[in-house]
Design a protein around this motif. Structure first.
Motif, PDB file in Angstrom:
ATOM      1  N   GLY A 193       0.787  -1.224   0.000  1.00 29.67           N
ATOM      2  CA  GLY A 193       0.000   0.000   0.000  1.00 29.67           C
ATOM      3  C   GLY A 193       0.815   1.266   0.000  1.00 29.67           C
ATOM      4  N   MET A 194       2.102   1.170   0.339  1.00 28.71           N
ATOM      5  CA  MET A 194       3.010   2.316   0.297  1.00 28.71           C
ATOM      6  C   MET A 194       3.815   2.335  -1.005  1.00 28.71           C
ATOM      7  SD  MET A 194       2.388   3.862   3.138  1.00 28.71           S
ATOM      8  CE  MET A 194       3.800   4.960   3.334  1.00 28.71           C
ATOM      9  N   HIS A 195       3.418   1.478  -1.943  1.00 30.39           N
ATOM     10  CA  HIS A 195       4.083   1.349  -3.245  1.00 30.39           C
ATOM     11  C   HIS A 195       5.526   0.852  -3.131  1.00 30.39           C
ATOM     12  CE1 HIS A 195       0.562   3.309  -4.912  1.00 30.39           C
ATOM     13  NE2 HIS A 195       0.999   2.965  -6.121  1.00 30.39           N
ATOM     14  N   ARG A 196       5.814   0.095  -2.064  1.00 29.95           N
ATOM     15  CA  ARG A 196       7.115  -0.566  -1.961  1.00 29.95           C
ATOM     16  C   ARG A 196       6.998  -1.946  -2.586  1.00 29.95           C
ATOM     17  NH1 ARG A 196       7.325   0.793   4.370  1.00 29.95           N
ATOM     18  NH2 ARG A 196       5.385  -0.368   4.068  1.00 29.95           N
ATOM     19  N   ALA A 197       7.955  -2.264  -3.446  1.00 25.11           N
ATOM     20  CA  ALA A 197       7.902  -3.530  -4.183  1.00 25.11           C
ATOM     21  C   ALA A 197       7.934  -4.712  -3.228  1.00 25.11           C
ATOM     22  CB  ALA A 197       9.059  -3.610  -5.157  1.00 25.11           C
ATOM     23  N   LEU A 198       7.060  -5.686  -3.479  1.00 24.48           N
ATOM     24  CA  LEU A 198       7.081  -6.954  -2.765  1.00 24.48           C
ATOM     25  C   LEU A 198       7.732  -8.047  -3.604  1.00 24.48           C
ATOM     26  CD1 LEU A 198       3.457  -6.923  -1.298  1.00 24.48           C
ATOM     27  CD2 LEU A 198       5.586  -6.426  -0.077  1.00 24.48           C
ATOM     28  N   TYR A 199       7.450  -8.018  -4.921  1.00 26.05           N
ATOM     29  CA  TYR A 199       8.027  -9.050  -5.787  1.00 26.05           C
ATOM     30  C   TYR A 199       7.858  -8.647  -7.248  1.00 26.05           C
ATOM     31  CZ  TYR A 199       9.592 -13.697  -7.200  1.00 26.05           C
ATOM     32  OH  TYR A 199      10.316 -14.726  -7.731  1.00 26.05           O
ATOM     33  N   PHE A 200       8.754  -9.168  -8.074  1.00 30.03           N
ATOM     34  CA  PHE A 200       8.678  -9.048  -9.525  1.00 30.03           C
ATOM     35  C   PHE A 200       8.790 -10.455 -10.099  1.00 30.03           C
ATOM     36  CE2 PHE A 200      10.635  -5.175  -7.936  1.00 30.03           C
ATOM     37  CZ  PHE A 200       9.969  -4.165  -8.626  1.00 30.03           C
ATOM     38  N   SER A 201       8.044 -10.726 -11.174  1.00 28.04           N
ATOM     39  CA  SER A 201       8.080 -12.070 -11.740  1.00 28.04           C
ATOM     40  C   SER A 201       7.852 -12.034 -13.244  1.00 28.04           C
ATOM     41  CB  SER A 201       7.010 -12.956 -11.101  1.00 28.04           C
ATOM     42  OG  SER A 201       7.074 -14.277 -11.627  1.00 28.04           O
ATOM     43  N   LYS A 202       8.452 -13.021 -13.922  1.00 31.33           N
ATOM     44  CA  LYS A 202       8.169 -13.227 -15.337  1.00 31.33           C
ATOM     45  C   LYS A 202       6.894 -14.042 -15.543  1.00 31.33           C
ATOM     46  CE  LYS A 202      12.919 -12.680 -16.939  1.00 31.33           C
ATOM     47  NZ  LYS A 202      14.131 -13.347 -17.460  1.00 31.33           N
ATOM     48  N   GLU A 203       6.351 -14.558 -14.446  1.00 28.50           N
ATOM     49  CA  GLU A 203       5.012 -15.126 -14.499  1.00 28.50           C
ATOM     50  C   GLU A 203       4.002 -13.985 -14.350  1.00 28.50           C
ATOM     51  OE1 GLU A 203       4.057 -18.049 -15.212  1.00 28.50           O
ATOM     52  OE2 GLU A 203       5.874 -19.260 -14.993  1.00 28.50           O
ATOM     53  N   VAL A 204       2.750 -14.275 -14.663  1.00 26.86           N
ATOM     54  CA  VAL A 204       1.704 -13.270 -14.503  1.00 26.86           C
ATOM     55  C   VAL A 204       1.200 -13.368 -13.067  1.00 26.86           C
ATOM     56  CG1 VAL A 204      -0.478 -12.381 -15.378  1.00 26.86           C
ATOM     57  CG2 VAL A 204       1.109 -13.536 -16.925  1.00 26.86           C
ATOM     58  N   VAL A 205       1.558 -12.388 -12.248  1.00 26.70           N
ATOM     59  CA  VAL A 205       1.146 -12.369 -10.845  1.00 26.70           C
ATOM     60  C   VAL A 205       0.440 -11.042 -10.558  1.00 26.70           C
ATOM     61  CG1 VAL A 205       2.921 -13.955 -10.023  1.00 26.70           C
ATOM     62  CG2 VAL A 205       3.449 -11.518 -10.157  1.00 26.70           C
ATOM     63  N   PRO A 206      -0.573 -11.067  -9.668  1.00 31.64           N
ATOM     64  CA  PRO A 206      -1.100 -12.251  -8.989  1.00 31.64           C
ATOM     65  C   PRO A 206      -1.872 -13.158  -9.947  1.00 31.64           C
ATOM     66  CG  PRO A 206      -2.522 -10.380  -8.568  1.00 31.64           C
ATOM     67  CD  PRO A 206      -1.343  -9.843  -9.325  1.00 31.64           C
ATOM     68  N   TYR A 207      -2.029 -14.394  -9.523  1.00 31.93           N
ATOM     69  CA  TYR A 207      -2.788 -15.361 -10.317  1.00 31.93           C
ATOM     70  C   TYR A 207      -4.216 -14.866 -10.499  1.00 31.93           C
ATOM     71  CZ  TYR A 207      -5.745 -19.387 -11.220  1.00 31.93           C
ATOM     72  OH  TYR A 207      -6.689 -20.225 -11.738  1.00 31.93           O
ATOM     73  N   LYS A 208      -4.725 -15.019 -11.724  1.00 31.11           N
ATOM     74  CA  LYS A 208      -6.120 -14.679 -12.020  1.00 31.11           C
ATOM     75  C   LYS A 208      -6.783 -15.890 -12.665  1.00 31.11           C
ATOM     76  CE  LYS A 208      -7.609 -11.033 -11.847  1.00 31.11           C
ATOM     77  NZ  LYS A 208      -8.344 -10.378 -10.724  1.00 31.11           N
ATOM     78  N   ALA A 209      -7.913 -16.298 -12.119  1.00 28.99           N
ATOM     79  CA  ALA A 209      -8.665 -17.373 -12.757  1.00 28.99           C
ATOM     80  C   ALA A 209      -9.121 -16.907 -14.143  1.00 28.99           C
ATOM     81  CB  ALA A 209      -9.868 -17.761 -11.898  1.00 28.99           C
ATOM     82  N   VAL A 210      -9.288 -17.857 -15.040  1.00 29.24           N
ATOM     83  CA  VAL A 210      -9.670 -17.531 -16.415  1.00 29.24           C
ATOM     84  C   VAL A 210     -10.962 -16.721 -16.425  1.00 29.24           C
ATOM     85  CG1 VAL A 210     -10.372 -18.482 -18.646  1.00 29.24           C
ATOM     86  CG2 VAL A 210      -8.533 -19.575 -17.336  1.00 29.24           C
ATOM     87  N   GLY A 211     -10.930 -15.600 -17.133  1.00 29.39           N
ATOM     88  CA  GLY A 211     -12.124 -14.766 -17.282  1.00 29.39           C
ATOM     89  C   GLY A 211     -12.360 -13.787 -16.164  1.00 29.39           C
ATOM     90  N   THR A 212     -11.436 -13.699 -15.180  1.00 25.93           N
ATOM     91  CA  THR A 212     -11.682 -12.813 -14.034  1.00 25.93           C
ATOM     92  C   THR A 212     -10.915 -11.501 -14.118  1.00 25.93           C
ATOM     93  OG1 THR A 212      -9.924 -13.824 -12.700  1.00 25.93           O
ATOM     94  CG2 THR A 212     -12.129 -14.781 -12.536  1.00 25.93           C
ATOM     95  N   PHE A 213     -10.057 -11.319 -15.136  1.00 23.71           N
ATOM     96  CA  PHE A 213      -9.359 -10.048 -15.263  1.00 23.71           C
ATOM     97  C   PHE A 213     -10.347  -8.951 -15.650  1.00 23.71           C
ATOM     98  CE2 PHE A 213      -7.170  -6.838 -17.882  1.00 23.71           C
ATOM     99  CZ  PHE A 213      -6.235  -6.388 -16.960  1.00 23.71           C
ATOM    100  N   ASP A 214     -10.323  -7.854 -14.894  1.00 25.72           N
ATOM    101  CA  ASP A 214     -11.237  -6.736 -15.130  1.00 25.72           C
ATOM    102  C   ASP A 214     -10.415  -5.499 -15.470  1.00 25.72           C
ATOM    103  OD1 ASP A 214     -13.150  -4.785 -15.207  1.00 25.72           O
ATOM    104  OD2 ASP A 214     -13.767  -4.988 -13.109  1.00 25.72           O
ATOM    105  N   PRO A 215     -10.386  -5.070 -16.733  1.00 24.82           N
ATOM    106  CA  PRO A 215      -9.588  -3.901 -17.105  1.00 24.82           C
ATOM    107  C   PRO A 215     -10.075  -2.604 -16.484  1.00 24.82           C
ATOM    108  CG  PRO A 215     -10.960  -4.620 -18.943  1.00 24.82           C
ATOM    109  CD  PRO A 215     -11.074  -5.671 -17.887  1.00 24.82           C
ATOM    110  N   GLU A 216     -11.312  -2.611 -15.982  1.00 28.56           N
ATOM    111  CA  GLU A 216     -11.824  -1.406 -15.313  1.00 28.56           C
ATOM    112  C   GLU A 216     -11.325  -1.301 -13.878  1.00 28.56           C
ATOM    113  OE1 GLU A 216     -13.503   0.917 -16.949  1.00 28.56           O
ATOM    114  OE2 GLU A 216     -13.208  -0.374 -18.704  1.00 28.56           O
TER     115      GLU A 216
END
Length: 263
Positions: A163-186
Motif C-alpha cells: 500500500g506504500m508502493h514498496r515492491a514486494l516481488y517481480f516475476s516473469k510469471e503473470v502475478v497475482p494469479y487470475k482465474a480464467v475470465g476474471t481479469f477486469d480492465p476497469e
C-alpha cells in the motif's frame, strides 16, 4: 550533473542475439532498437546527459553514427544494472540520479522517466535508493502476457507492491494469479513492470557488492537483488495516456512493436 541516463545494450542476448541492432519500421522509417530507445531517453525533460553503455563495438559504432554518446563497459556485466554501475565508474561523474532505460524499451514515453526522477527527488532519504515504474495492465497487454506464457515464451514482467508502493516481488510469471475470465480492465490488479530504473550512485555501488540471491537467479530479474538484500524499491505507478508499452524480448515482439509504432 543532476540526472544521467544510461542505455545498457548488449549484443549477446540468449533469446535474441543482436537485438539492439534489430530495425523497427515506423512512420519515420526504419531505425534500430537502440536508436529508438535513445530517442525515447533524450525526449525526457530534466535529463542532463544520455549514454549508450555497451561492450560491443558494433553497437557502439551504430550508436555514434546516429549521434549518441557511448561509454564502453566490461564484458563481464551480468545485467543492465551492473552495466550502469560500470559505466558510471568509467565516466568518473557523480550525478544525483542515475536512470537505466534498457535498450529493449523503445516505447518508453518521456513522462515515465520524468515521473521516476520526480519520485526520487521527493522521497525521504531512506526510501530514495531505487525507483521503477509500473503500469496497470489493459486488456490487450494482459492478453499478450497470457499468450506468451501459453506459448512458452518469456514475455514482460509483472510487479506486486504494498500500500506504500514498496515492491514486494517481480516475476516473469503473470502475478497475482487470475482465474480464467476474471481479469477486469476497469479495476486492474495486474501491473506491468516497465524496464526502467532510477538509482542513487550509492545504491549502484552497493548493488555491485551485494550477493546474488536464489530469486534473482531463478527469475533472471536483476532488480530482485535489491529486494533480496533488503534494499527497498519504490514502484511508481505511471499513466499510460495514449501510449501502449511493450518491450522487445523475443523476435515475435518485433511485429507487436511495429504495429504500435504505426498506430
Amino acid at each position: 550533473m543532476d540526472t544521467v541516463v544510461f542505455i545498457p545494450a548488449r549484443y549477446a542476448s540468449s533469446r535474441f542475439p543482436g537485438k539492439p541492432l534489430q530495425t523497427l519500421r515506423g512512420p519515420d522509417g526504419e531505425k534500430s532498437l537502440v536508436q529508438r530507445s535513445w530517442e525515447a531517453a533524450i525526449a525526457a525533460k530534466g535529463v542532463d546527459a544520455v549514454y549508450v553503455a555497451t561492450d560491443d563495438a558494433r553497437i557502439a559504432d551504430a550508436s555514434r553514427a546516429f549521434g549518441a554518446d557511448v561509454v564502453m563497459t566490461a564484458e563481464s556485466c551480468a545485467n543492465g544494472t551492473e552495466r550502469c554501475a560500470d559505466a558510471l565508474q568509467r565516466l568518473d561523474i557523480e550525478p544525483r540520479i542515475v536512470v537505466n532505460l534498457q535498450g529493449d524499451a523503445p516505447l518508453t514515453p518521456p513522462h515515465f522517466v520524468e515521473a521516476l526522477v520526480e519520485a526520487m527527488a521527493s522521497a525521504t532519504s531512506d526510501e530514495a535508493a531505487v525507483a521503477t515504474p509500473v503500469l496497470a495492465c489493459d486488456q490487450h497487454t494482459y492478453d499478450n502476457f497470457i499468450e506468451d506464457r501459453r506459448s512458452g515464451r518469456v514475455g514482460g514482467t509483472t510487479a506486486i507492491f504494498d500500500g506504500m508502493h514498496r515492491a514486494l516481488y517481480f516475476s516473469k510469471e503473470v502475478v497475482p494469479y487470475k482465474a480464467v475470465g476474471t481479469f477486469d480492465p476497469e479495476s486492474p490488479d495486474v501491473f506491468h513492470h516497465v524496464g526502467l530504473y532510477a538509482y542513487t550512485p550509492a545504491a549502484l555501488r552497493a548493488y555491485m557488492q551485494a550477493k546474488t540471491g536464489p530469486l534473482e537467479t531463478t527469475e533472471g530479474l536483476e532488480q530482485l537483488r535489491f529486494l533480496e538484500n533488503g534494499v527497498p524499491i519504490i514502484c511508481v505507478e505511471v499513466p499510460a495516456g495514449d501510449h501502449m508499452f511493450w518491450e522487445l524480448n523475443n523476435p515475435e515482439d518485433v511485429a507487436r512493436i511495429e504495429a504500435i509504432l504505426n498506430r
